[in-house]
Design an enzyme around this catalytic site. Structure first.
Site, PDB file in Angstrom:
ATOM      1  N   ASN A   1      34.174  42.018  42.648  1.00 28.74           N
ATOM      2  CA  ASN A   1      35.164  41.937  41.578  1.00 28.74           C
ATOM      3  C   ASN A   1      34.458  41.779  40.233  1.00 28.74           C
ATOM      4  OD1 ASN A   1      34.570  39.254  42.630  1.00 28.74           O
ATOM      5  ND2 ASN A   1      36.294  38.449  41.457  1.00 28.74           N
TER       6      ASN A   1
ATOM      7  N   CYS B   1      45.206  47.049  45.805  1.00 37.12           N
ATOM      8  CA  CYS B   1      44.079  47.455  46.653  1.00 37.12           C
ATOM      9  C   CYS B   1      44.561  47.993  47.993  1.00 37.12           C
ATOM     10  CB  CYS B   1      43.111  46.297  46.857  1.00 37.12           C
ATOM     11  SG  CYS B   1      42.117  45.965  45.382  1.00 37.12           S
TER      12      CYS B   1
ATOM     13  N   GLU C   1      37.396  45.672  46.360  1.00 41.71           N
ATOM     14  CA  GLU C   1      37.763  46.810  47.214  1.00 41.71           C
ATOM     15  C   GLU C   1      37.836  48.100  46.406  1.00 41.71           C
ATOM     16  OE1 GLU C   1      40.273  43.212  48.639  1.00 41.71           O
ATOM     17  OE2 GLU C   1      39.323  43.905  46.785  1.00 41.71           O
TER      18      GLU C   1
ATOM     19  N   CYS D   1      44.733  42.571  47.564  1.00 41.45           N
ATOM     20  CA  CYS D   1      45.970  42.503  46.793  1.00 41.45           C
ATOM     21  C   CYS D   1      46.800  43.754  47.061  1.00 41.45           C
ATOM     22  CB  CYS D   1      45.662  42.363  45.300  1.00 41.45           C
ATOM     23  SG  CYS D   1      45.030  43.870  44.518  1.00 41.45           S
TER      24      CYS D   1
END
Length: 133
Positions: free
Chosen positions: A45, A92, A58, A89
């Site tokens: 991230n 994603c 991701e 999430c």
């Protein structure tokens, strides 16, 4: 199909997690995406002071793979600095569904161990291009 142990993919995701840029949340996430050709793409991230500009691990891994011309995948491992499971999430999940609708998602917890789920379990009504024609 290339075989890679789930544990090996989790370890690669942990390596990627260490490179995360998360000065605001302090919540680092790493992902390791296994392509059908055997290549592994790592992602972490990357936060931003404008929170909407943040990108998840991701999507970083998927973006790296697509930019290298790879579009077929087997599975993805996802880990978080919290040591707990970190499911993707919603955004994603949909992005992953675009490229590995029949793939596996491997989540790892320091306390609970590995959990392997299908992407369809995580996003039961996901859709792709052929669904919107």
């Amino acid at each position: 199909m290339i075989f890679m142990e789930n544990r090996e993919l989790v370890l690669l995701a942990k390596e990627a997690m260490e490179k995360a840029y998360a000065p605001y949340s302090k919540f680092k996430v790493g992902a390791a995406l296994l392509a059908k050709n055997g290549e592994v793409f790592l992602g972490c991230n990357v936060e931003n002071a404008s929170y909407g500009a943040t990108i998840c691990a991701e999507r970083t891994a998927i973006t790296k793979a697509i930019s290298e011309g790879v579009k077929e995948f087997e599975k993805i491992a996802i880990v978080a600095s919290s040591g707990d499971y970190a499911a993707p999430c919603g955004i994603c999940r949909q992005v992953l569904y675009e490229f590995l609708p029949d793939g596996e998602v491997i989540l790892d917890s320091d306390h609970e161990g590995m959990k392997v789920m299908s992407l369809k379990e995580l996003l039961p009504m996901g859709f792709r291009g052929e669904d919107i024609k």
